[in-house]
Design a protein around this motif. Structure first.
Motif, short mmCIF file in Angstrom:
data_model
loop_
_atom_site.label_atom_id
_atom_site.label_comp_id
_atom_site.label_asym_id
_atom_site.label_seq_id
_atom_site.Cartn_x
_atom_site.Cartn_y
_atom_site.Cartn_z
N SER A 1 0.40 1.66 -13.36
CA SER A 1 1.68 1.77 -13.01
C SER A 1 1.60 1.64 -11.40
N ASP A 2 0.59 1.79 -10.74
CA ASP A 2 0.46 1.52 -9.32
C ASP A 2 0.60 0.10 -8.80
N TYR A 3 0.08 -0.65 -9.67
CA TYR A 3 0.23 -2.23 -9.42
C TYR A 3 1.56 -2.90 -9.75
N GLY A 4 2.12 -2.05 -11.05
CA GLY A 4 3.33 -2.54 -11.28
C GLY A 4 4.55 -2.18 -10.31
N ASN A 5 4.27 -0.89 -9.72
CA ASN A 5 5.17 -0.50 -8.70
C ASN A 5 5.24 -1.31 -7.41
N ALA A 6 4.11 -1.58 -7.26
CA ALA A 6 4.05 -2.68 -5.94
C ALA A 6 4.25 -4.08 -5.95
N GLY A 7 4.28 -4.36 -7.28
CA GLY A 7 4.74 -5.78 -7.51
C GLY A 7 3.45 -6.75 -7.47
N ASP B 1 0.82 -1.09 -0.06
CA ASP B 1 0.13 -0.01 0.09
C ASP B 1 1.06 1.15 0.16
N VAL B 2 2.06 1.21 0.77
CA VAL B 2 2.81 2.40 0.67
C VAL B 2 3.50 2.84 -0.72
N LYS B 3 3.49 1.56 -1.50
CA LYS B 3 4.09 1.98 -2.78
C LYS B 3 3.16 2.64 -3.97
N MET B 4 1.68 2.58 -3.54
CA MET B 4 0.77 2.88 -4.55
C MET B 4 0.24 4.27 -4.17
N LYS B 5 0.19 5.16 -5.18
CA LYS B 5 -0.45 6.36 -4.88
C LYS B 5 -1.94 6.06 -4.37
N ARG B 6 -2.68 5.46 -4.89
CA ARG B 6 -4.10 5.10 -4.54
C ARG B 6 -4.45 4.67 -3.00
N THR B 7 -3.25 4.15 -2.61
CA THR B 7 -3.41 3.53 -1.10
C THR B 7 -2.23 3.89 -0.19
N ALA B 8 -1.43 5.02 -0.44
CA ALA B 8 -0.17 5.38 0.46
C ALA B 8 -0.86 6.16 1.52
N LYS B 9 -2.02 6.98 1.46
CA LYS B 9 -2.70 7.71 2.48
C LYS B 9 -3.42 6.85 3.39
N ARG B 10 -3.37 5.47 3.40
CA ARG B 10 -4.24 4.66 4.49
C ARG B 10 -3.68 4.72 5.76
N PRO B 11 -4.52 4.17 6.71
CA PRO B 11 -3.95 4.55 8.18
C PRO B 11 -2.40 4.01 8.37
#
Length: 310
Positions: free
Chosen positions: A197-203, A76-86
């Motif tokens: 790109s989000d999914y690719g960056n996170a593997g 989650d920390v690697k994806m823009k869509r989820t990086a702001k999760r708690p």
């Protein structure tokens, strides 16, 4: 899972952060489809029992979300869509999320068993296990078919709602399950087309990453075609009727039209208009599921006046 320690963000976690762990947007869909499953069942349920049943299903969905966020914090920390999760933002510690997820899981299943029946509780327990373990811990990081198989977790709520009322599983509840199960892949792949790109960056081996957008578009069309007979078939069961059939025909034609438009696209056209068609098809997919379950609810609500059902 990679260990992630909470970072200092300058403030302590608030109630909103803990609520966000439960994935409220996903929970709202779970509550709605489970409520429809309960209300369209042929057995009337006392309002209090129905309320407790839906509450347990909602809490179970929240527990699944918390366990998913605990396990996925490293990606989650690697994806823009989820990086702001708690958790990735450092507002909630991973061990807190794990404790919340496990506690709510046990609470929801035990209370559902005591308040309703063991069939409903067993289905809820399996749903939590499937989402947290089978999907999150195994499928999501190991196969591009993660969404296809893992979609079963999101398809169980109407079946659980039906079981709350009837204590059993039926053709009708299985078809509601199948509707969500077949809808999930084209829904998520449409999203994946414009967040590749989000999914690719996170593997994460999403189909767009492992096989490319062309194959993904082919799969979206294929699954949408397979979805149509499932959706229309529900119209001819005890929970269907002319209202549902009309809605299903319109929504399936609209969704299929969007899938064909996606299938005709190439990467150049997609990039040129900032994935406009992909985003439109994703929005259609949201309307699609809401419309089908709303139509089922309308059939049941209007039946006493002879306006619903066949």
């Amino acid at each position: 899972m990679t260990d992630i320690s909470a970072q200092d963000t300058g403030r302590e976690a608030g109630m909103g952060d803990y609520f966000a762990l439960l994935k409220p947007r996903v929970m709202s869909l779970v509550i709605f489809t489970a409520l429809v499953g309960l209300l369209v069942a042929p057995v009337p349920v006392h309002p209090y029992i129905g309320f407790v049943g839906i509450l347990c299903i909602a809490v179970g969905a929240g527990a699944s979300g918390a366990l998913n966020m605990w396990w996925d914090a490293d990606i989650d920390v690697k994806m823009k869509r989820t990086a702001k999760r708690p958790i990735p933002s450092g507002r909630v510690a991973p061990e807190e999320a794990l404790a919340i997820g496990l506690t709510l899981s046990v609470f929801s299943v035990v209370l559902l068993a005591l308040a309703t029946n063991f069939v409903a509780a067993g289905l809820l327990a399996f749903t939590i296990f499937f989402y947290a373990v089978v999907y999150s811990m195994w499928l999501k990081r190991s196969t591009p078919q993660n969404i296809v198989i893992g979609g079963a977790a999101g398809a169980f709520p109407p079946m659980v709602g039906w079981a709350v009322a009837t204590g059993s599983v039926s053709v009708e509840s299985a078809l509601m399950f199948a509707l969500i199960f077949m809808w999930t892949p084209p829904h998520f792949w449409a999203l994946a087309l414009f967040v590749k790109s989000d999914y690719g960056n996170a593997g994460v081996p999403m189909l767009t990453v492992t096989h490319g957008r062309r194959v993904t578009r082919n799969h979206i069309l294929g699954y949408t075609l397979a979805l149509v007979p499932v959706a229309l078939g529900i119209a001819f069961t005890s929970i269907g009727g002319p209202i549902y059939l009309a809605v299903a025909v319109v929504m399936n034609a609209w969704f299929l039209k969007g899938a064909v438009a996606l299938w005709k696209r190439d990467d150049a056209a997609s990039e040129a208009d900032n994935h406009a068609v992909e985003k439109r098809v994703f929005r259609i997919s949201l309307y699609y599921l809401f419309a089908h379950f709303s139509a089922l609810l309308a059939e049941t609500a209007l039946a006493p006046w002879g306006l619903g059902g066949w």
